[in-house]
Write an enzyme that holds these catalytic residues in place. Structure first.
Site, mmCIF file in Angstrom:
data_model
loop_
_atom_site.group_PDB
_atom_site.id
_atom_site.type_symbol
_atom_site.label_atom_id
_atom_site.label_comp_id
_atom_site.label_asym_id
_atom_site.label_seq_id
_atom_site.Cartn_x
_atom_site.Cartn_y
_atom_site.Cartn_z
ATOM 1 C CE1 TYR A 1 -3.793 2.439 1.223
ATOM 2 C CE2 TYR A 1 -1.879 3.573 2.131
ATOM 3 C CZ TYR A 1 -3.211 3.575 1.759
ATOM 4 O OH TYR A 1 -3.952 4.729 1.900
ATOM 5 C CD GLU B 1 -5.877 4.423 -1.022
ATOM 6 O OE1 GLU B 1 -5.991 4.688 0.188
ATOM 7 O OE2 GLU B 1 -6.800 3.949 -1.706
#
Ligand code: GDP
Ligand code: MN
Length: 392
Positions: free
Chosen positions: A112, A200
């Site tokens: 992530y 993101e």
């Protein structure tokens, strides 16, 4: 609206590619046939992904790895034209008008990474975790030490040593780490160049042969910066937005849809906040936040009330106007105009103060609408909760 415009995954990935970030080969498909054709070009295997302004698609059945063109066609047929409900949407979900068909990736590890603004640091911060694929909120709750944060000094930007440190923290080494660090630098440039509130990638993957690829992509662009980015404005997909919020944004009305049943018309953001608090405290849950602004015209007030009345949840309307620049008679005419246009019969509780108050009250009193006047906001809230319990 949270003050930012969301991009679709495929749109964000096109920007990623322009900055040199590796993404899988992909095609946007709007029909099941186009989906099947795309999968055929990828050798009869691929992943089909709903394009919606919400995360959590994987868990919600919006992403599927398929092993034939026909399987992809059938999956797309079920998805296209449907509403996808994920943990990030409301119960209605968001419409799926297109899918992204991608070549299968060889996933070695899922990570992530995100860049966002940090209020405490007063600048951008890079957030990363080797536990990719799952939601970062989950990681933060269950395994907070697995989250790496790197605060960026805005005047310097994200420094190469910071990128290297994060890549190493993610367990990358050798050429993988070099590529990972380059990708982090590119993500930061994307964040700054496009004035984002969030970029993101979840998951960022390391492939079997050590390559680094962005398998997902999310970009939120600051609303207040959009006037500088004509290219990004073109990417807006209104169908994904709350329809009443989108209409309000078009007319420069600050409007946020809420869960309650009391439609609120207020001028001034601070007064609107206070109004919500007092209404809530009295047990009359607001259906919306709405600031019609100080210099509103009759037409703009009518548009605002029209938006309120278009919400099927609204069973009563609270007007709290401090008539300084916006005169009470102008507000009253706009309110009556909207109620007549919508053939609306909901009771109105009105608290108005200021310029041309008597004229404003007179217009409402003569309108035939079900109006209760109060002098204070507290009395108004009491009248609302009485109205709510009278109707059960
Ligand atoms: P999200 O759930 O909305 O965040 O959608 P993602 O784009 O992150 O996709 C959800 C999951 O689908 C990912 O975490 C992957 O595990 C899986 N996925 C996506 N693309 C591929 C792929 O090319 N191959 C494989 N095996 N899985 C994939
Ligand atoms: Mn994802």
């Amino acid at each position: 609206m949270d003050g930012a415009m969301k991009l679709h995954e495929y749109q964000a990935k096109q920007i990623f590619a322009a900055y040199g970030i590796p993404i899988p080969n992909g095609t946007v498909a709007r029909t099941p046939t186009e989906t099947a054709e795309a999968i055929a070009t990828y050798g009869g295997r691929g992943v089909v992904k709903a394009q919606v302004h919400a995360g959590g698609r994987g868990l919600a059945g919006g992403v599927k790895v398929v092993s034939s063109a026909q399987e992809g066609e059938e999956f797309a047929a079920g998805l296209l034209g449907s509403q996808l409900v994920t943990h990030q949407t409301d119960a209605n979900g968001v419409p799926v008008d297109q899918v992204l068909v991608e070549e299968l990736a060889d996933i070695g590890a899922e990570m992530y990474v995100a860049i966002t603004m940090d209020r405490n640091h007063r600048g951008p911060v890079l957030i990363a975790s080797a536990a990719g694929g799952m939601s970062i909120e989950e990681v933060a709750a269950s395994n907070p030490e697995a989250i790496i944060t790197e605060a960026v000094e805005p005047g310097l930007g994200l420094m190469p040593y910071q990128c290297r440190r994060v890549a190493a923290g993610l367990g990358m080494s050798g050429t993988t780490a070099r590529q990972g660090a380059e990708i982090l630098g590119a993500l930061y440039r994307i964040f700054i160049d496009n004035e984002c509130s969030l970029v993101e990638v979840n998951p960022l993957i390391v492939t079997g042969d050590g390559g680094v690829v962005a398998l997902d992509a999310k970009m939120d662009v600051e609303d207040d910066a959009l006037f500088r980015h004509a290219d990004l404005r073109e990417l807006r997909d209104r169908a994904q937005e709350d329809q009443l919020e989108a209409r309000a944004a078009d007319d420069d009305i600050a409007y946020v849809s809420l869960d309650g049943s009391v439609g609120c018309l207020v001028n001034g953001a601070g007064l609107a906040m206070a109004t919500l608090d007092v209404a809530n405290a009295a047990g009359a849950a607001p259906a919306n936040f709405l600031d019609v602004g100080g210099g509103a015209t009759e037409e703009k007030v009518a548009t605002a009330v029209g938006i309120i009345l278009s919400d099927p949840k609204v069973s009563q309307v609270l007007v709290n106007i401090f008539g300084g620049i916006l005169r009470c008679d102008v507000a009253a005419r706009g309110i009556v105009m909207a109620f007549e246009e919508h053939h609306a019969t909901q009771p109105l509780v009105v608290r108005m103060l200021g310029t041309n108050l008597d004229e404003g009250k007179e217009i409402l009193a003569q309108s035939g609408l079900n109006v209760t006047f109060t002098d204070t906001l507290t009395e108004a809230a009491t009248a609302l909760s009485a109205g709510a319990s009278a109707r059960g």
